[in-house]
Design a protein around this motif. Structure first.
Motif, PDB file in Angstrom:
ATOM      1  N   THR A  90       0.074  -3.020  -9.943  1.00  8.66           N
ATOM      2  CA  THR A  90       0.975  -3.694 -10.875  1.00  8.66           C
ATOM      3  C   THR A  90       1.960  -4.632 -10.184  1.00  8.66           C
ATOM      4  O   THR A  90       2.747  -5.298 -10.846  1.00  8.66           O
ATOM      5  CB  THR A  90       1.782  -2.675 -11.712  1.00  8.66           C
ATOM      6  N   ALA A  91       1.946  -4.699  -8.858  1.00  5.62           N
ATOM      7  CA  ALA A  91       2.898  -5.545  -8.133  1.00  5.62           C
ATOM      8  C   ALA A  91       2.602  -7.016  -8.377  1.00  5.62           C
ATOM      9  O   ALA A  91       1.449  -7.433  -8.496  1.00  5.62           O
ATOM     10  CB  ALA A  91       2.834  -5.242  -6.639  1.00  5.62           C
ATOM     11  N   VAL A  92       3.658  -7.821  -8.437  1.00  4.40           N
ATOM     12  CA  VAL A  92       3.519  -9.267  -8.559  1.00  4.40           C
ATOM     13  C   VAL A  92       3.117  -9.850  -7.196  1.00  4.40           C
ATOM     14  O   VAL A  92       2.391 -10.831  -7.111  1.00  4.40           O
ATOM     15  CB  VAL A  92       4.843  -9.893  -9.062  1.00  4.40           C
ATOM     16  N   ASN A  93       3.604  -9.218  -6.119  1.00  2.00           N
ATOM     17  CA  ASN A  93       3.314  -9.664  -4.759  1.00  2.00           C
ATOM     18  C   ASN A  93       1.805  -9.823  -4.565  1.00  2.00           C
ATOM     19  O   ASN A  93       1.045  -8.897  -4.807  1.00  2.00           O
ATOM     20  CB  ASN A  93       3.864  -8.606  -3.788  1.00  2.00           C
ATOM     21  N   PRO A  94       1.365 -11.018  -4.104  1.00  2.00           N
ATOM     22  CA  PRO A  94      -0.069 -11.248  -3.923  1.00  2.00           C
ATOM     23  C   PRO A  94      -0.625 -10.725  -2.590  1.00  2.00           C
ATOM     24  O   PRO A  94      -1.796 -10.925  -2.305  1.00  2.00           O
ATOM     25  CB  PRO A  94      -0.165 -12.774  -3.972  1.00  2.00           C
ATOM     26  N   ALA A  95       0.194 -10.040  -1.804  1.00  5.07           N
ATOM     27  CA  ALA A  95      -0.273  -9.571  -0.493  1.00  5.07           C
ATOM     28  C   ALA A  95      -1.515  -8.697  -0.643  1.00  5.07           C
ATOM     29  O   ALA A  95      -1.662  -7.958  -1.620  1.00  5.07           O
ATOM     30  CB  ALA A  95       0.825  -8.786   0.215  1.00  5.07           C
ATOM     31  N   SER A  96      -2.381  -8.775   0.333  1.00  5.16           N
ATOM     32  CA  SER A  96      -3.680  -8.091   0.261  1.00  5.16           C
ATOM     33  C   SER A  96      -3.548  -6.580   0.121  1.00  5.16           C
ATOM     34  O   SER A  96      -4.435  -5.929  -0.407  1.00  5.16           O
ATOM     35  CB  SER A  96      -4.515  -8.432   1.495  1.00  5.16           C
ATOM     36  N   TRP A  97      -2.444  -6.009   0.602  1.00  4.77           N
ATOM     37  CA  TRP A  97      -2.279  -4.546   0.527  1.00  4.77           C
ATOM     38  C   TRP A  97      -1.652  -4.091  -0.788  1.00  4.77           C
ATOM     39  O   TRP A  97      -1.608  -2.899  -1.065  1.00  4.77           O
ATOM     40  CB  TRP A  97      -1.454  -4.027   1.711  1.00  4.77           C
ATOM     41  N   CYS A  98      -1.162  -5.023  -1.601  1.00  2.00           N
ATOM     42  CA  CYS A  98      -0.500  -4.662  -2.863  1.00  2.00           C
ATOM     43  C   CYS A  98      -1.549  -4.493  -3.966  1.00  2.00           C
ATOM     44  O   CYS A  98      -1.593  -5.250  -4.938  1.00  2.00           O
ATOM     45  CB  CYS A  98       0.543  -5.700  -3.241  1.00  2.00           C
ATOM     46  N   VAL A  99      -2.377  -3.513  -3.793  1.00  5.36           N
ATOM     47  CA  VAL A  99      -3.455  -3.219  -4.734  1.00  5.36           C
ATOM     48  C   VAL A  99      -3.337  -1.762  -5.169  1.00  5.36           C
ATOM     49  O   VAL A  99      -2.510  -1.021  -4.662  1.00  5.36           O
ATOM     50  CB  VAL A  99      -4.844  -3.456  -4.064  1.00  5.36           C
ATOM     51  N   ALA A 137       6.387  -4.555   2.056  1.00  7.77           N
ATOM     52  CA  ALA A 137       5.337  -3.564   2.330  1.00  7.77           C
ATOM     53  C   ALA A 137       5.134  -2.582   1.180  1.00  7.77           C
ATOM     54  O   ALA A 137       4.019  -2.145   0.934  1.00  7.77           O
ATOM     55  CB  ALA A 137       5.644  -2.807   3.620  1.00  7.77           C
ATOM     56  N   ASN A 138       6.232  -2.230   0.484  1.00  4.21           N
ATOM     57  CA  ASN A 138       6.102  -1.253  -0.602  1.00  4.21           C
ATOM     58  C   ASN A 138       5.738  -1.899  -1.937  1.00  4.21           C
ATOM     59  O   ASN A 138       5.625  -1.213  -2.946  1.00  4.21           O
ATOM     60  CB  ASN A 138       7.352  -0.383  -0.723  1.00  4.21           C
ATOM     61  N   CYS A 139       5.563  -3.235  -1.946  1.00  7.95           N
ATOM     62  CA  CYS A 139       5.055  -3.968  -3.115  1.00  7.95           C
ATOM     63  C   CYS A 139       5.938  -3.850  -4.355  1.00  7.95           C
ATOM     64  O   CYS A 139       5.446  -3.934  -5.477  1.00  7.95           O
ATOM     65  CB  CYS A 139       3.621  -3.548  -3.431  1.00  7.95           C
ATOM     66  N   ASP A 140       7.257  -3.665  -4.140  1.00  4.20           N
ATOM     67  CA  ASP A 140       8.154  -3.600  -5.300  1.00  4.20           C
ATOM     68  C   ASP A 140       8.787  -4.950  -5.603  1.00  4.20           C
ATOM     69  O   ASP A 140       9.734  -5.048  -6.372  1.00  4.20           O
ATOM     70  CB  ASP A 140       9.219  -2.512  -5.124  1.00  4.20           C
ATOM     71  N   VAL A 161      -4.218   1.638  -4.642  1.00  2.51           N
ATOM     72  CA  VAL A 161      -4.800   2.374  -3.519  1.00  2.51           C
ATOM     73  C   VAL A 161      -5.620   3.576  -3.971  1.00  2.51           C
ATOM     74  O   VAL A 161      -6.277   4.214  -3.167  1.00  2.51           O
ATOM     75  CB  VAL A 161      -3.729   2.813  -2.489  1.00  2.51           C
ATOM     76  N   GLY A 162      -5.564   3.870  -5.266  1.00  2.00           N
ATOM     77  CA  GLY A 162      -6.394   4.939  -5.796  1.00  2.00           C
ATOM     78  C   GLY A 162      -5.907   6.324  -5.430  1.00  2.00           C
ATOM     79  O   GLY A 162      -4.831   6.504  -4.862  1.00  2.00           O
ATOM     80  N   PRO A 163      -6.711   7.329  -5.753  1.00  3.69           N
ATOM     81  CA  PRO A 163      -6.286   8.721  -5.587  1.00  3.69           C
ATOM     82  C   PRO A 163      -6.298   9.211  -4.138  1.00  3.69           C
ATOM     83  O   PRO A 163      -5.806  10.293  -3.866  1.00  3.69           O
ATOM     84  CB  PRO A 163      -7.306   9.488  -6.428  1.00  3.69           C
ATOM     85  N   GLY A 223      12.351   3.403   1.040  1.00  4.67           N
ATOM     86  CA  GLY A 223      12.997   3.419  -0.264  1.00  4.67           C
ATOM     87  C   GLY A 223      12.344   2.438  -1.202  1.00  4.67           C
ATOM     88  O   GLY A 223      11.177   2.072  -1.043  1.00  4.67           O
ATOM     89  N   GLY A 224      13.122   2.001  -2.171  1.00  6.76           N
ATOM     90  CA  GLY A 224      12.611   1.083  -3.181  1.00  6.76           C
ATOM     91  C   GLY A 224      11.791   1.817  -4.220  1.00  6.76           C
ATOM     92  O   GLY A 224      11.887   3.038  -4.372  1.00  6.76           O
ATOM     93  N   THR A 225      10.974   1.053  -4.931  1.00  9.24           N
ATOM     94  CA  THR A 225      10.090   1.600  -5.952  1.00  9.24           C
ATOM     95  C   THR A 225       8.669   1.163  -5.611  1.00  9.24           C
ATOM     96  O   THR A 225       8.173   0.170  -6.145  1.00  9.24           O
ATOM     97  CB  THR A 225      10.486   1.096  -7.352  1.00  9.24           C
ATOM     98  N   PRO A 226       8.028   1.855  -4.668  1.00 11.64           N
ATOM     99  CA  PRO A 226       6.691   1.443  -4.240  1.00 11.64           C
ATOM    100  C   PRO A 226       5.729   1.324  -5.417  1.00 11.64           C
ATOM    101  O   PRO A 226       5.704   2.186  -6.290  1.00 11.64           O
ATOM    102  CB  PRO A 226       6.263   2.566  -3.304  1.00 11.64           C
ATOM    103  N   ARG A 227       4.990   0.202  -5.429  1.00  9.59           N
ATOM    104  CA  ARG A 227       4.019  -0.035  -6.498  1.00  9.59           C
ATOM    105  C   ARG A 227       2.677  -0.372  -5.863  1.00  9.59           C
ATOM    106  O   ARG A 227       2.300  -1.535  -5.784  1.00  9.59           O
ATOM    107  CB  ARG A 227       4.496  -1.151  -7.420  1.00  9.59           C
ATOM    108  N   LEU A 228       1.986   0.628  -5.412  1.00  9.14           N
ATOM    109  CA  LEU A 228       0.648   0.455  -4.853  1.00  9.14           C
ATOM    110  C   LEU A 228      -0.369   0.932  -5.878  1.00  9.14           C
ATOM    111  O   LEU A 228      -1.308   1.644  -5.579  1.00  9.14           O
ATOM    112  CB  LEU A 228       0.525   1.205  -3.521  1.00  9.14           C
ATOM    113  N   ASP A 229      -0.123   0.496  -7.128  1.00  7.38           N
ATOM    114  CA  ASP A 229      -0.972   0.894  -8.249  1.00  7.38           C
ATOM    115  C   ASP A 229      -1.612  -0.318  -8.917  1.00  7.38           C
ATOM    116  O   ASP A 229      -2.165  -0.224 -10.006  1.00  7.38           O
ATOM    117  CB  ASP A 229      -0.164   1.688  -9.273  1.00  7.38           C
TER     118      ASP A 229
END
Length: 168
Positions: free
Chosen positions: A98-107, A32-35, A109-111, A90-96
């Motif tokens: 840059t995630a390798v994960n192709p999940a639709s939410w791993c984009v 979920a956190n796209c790390d 998310v903007g400001p 936890g983890g290192t959320p990457r919702l910017d």
């Protein structure tokens, strides 16, 4: 940006909700956190949305569950109207984007959406049921969300209707 007005729950333009909770991340698609690491603790989250029309200063506000304090919001955490903040376990959320994960939410998310990790080291939401509470720095309850066994269904629990954001 617009200056924060603090937390004035009596203001008719004040409105904040816990919009979505993920207590039981799906371990097959669960990042979920796209790390790029599936972790049943790190991938838990709560999403909080300013649904009002005034900025809300969450500095020192807290997120708790039945078992205790899970997160304290940093100084200068201000949610503008229609903005959201997502607190991951936890983890290192990457919702910017840059995630390798192709999940639709791993984009990216903007400001409109801020992403943080729990200051307590985990959110620890119970899969079998829990009450998640957002409180101001003085302890005033701003919102709470109670769920039961549906928390263990490998999917997030979303208020209806789910809020959608538009980039401005």
């Amino acid at each position: 940006g617009t200056p924060a007005t603090g937390i004035d729950t009596a203001d008719p333009n004040f409105s904040i909700i816990i919009n979505e909770i993920l207590a039981d991340p799906d371990l097959l698609i669960g990042d979920a956190n796209c790390d790029d690491i599936v972790d049943s603790s790190d991938d838990e989250f709560a999403e909080i949305v300013n649904t009002g029309t005034v900025p809300i200063d969450l500095s020192g506000a807290t997120l708790s569950d039945q078992f205790g304090l899970r997160h304290v919001f940093n100084f200068a955490t201000v949610l503008q109207p229609q903005e959201a903040i997502v607190v991951f376990g936890g983890g290192t959320p990457r919702l910017d984007g840059t995630a390798v994960n192709p999940a639709s939410w791993c984009v990216d998310v903007g400001p409109m959406v801020d992403v943080v990790t729990a200051t307590g080291g985990a959110t620890g939401f119970n899969n079998s049921g829990d009450t998640v509470t957002l409180a101001g720095p003085n302890g005033t309850v701003l919102d709470s969300y109670t769920y039961g066994g549906e928390g263990g269904d490998n999917q997030s629990l979303v208020r209806q209707p789910e809020l959608k954001y538009t980039q401005m």
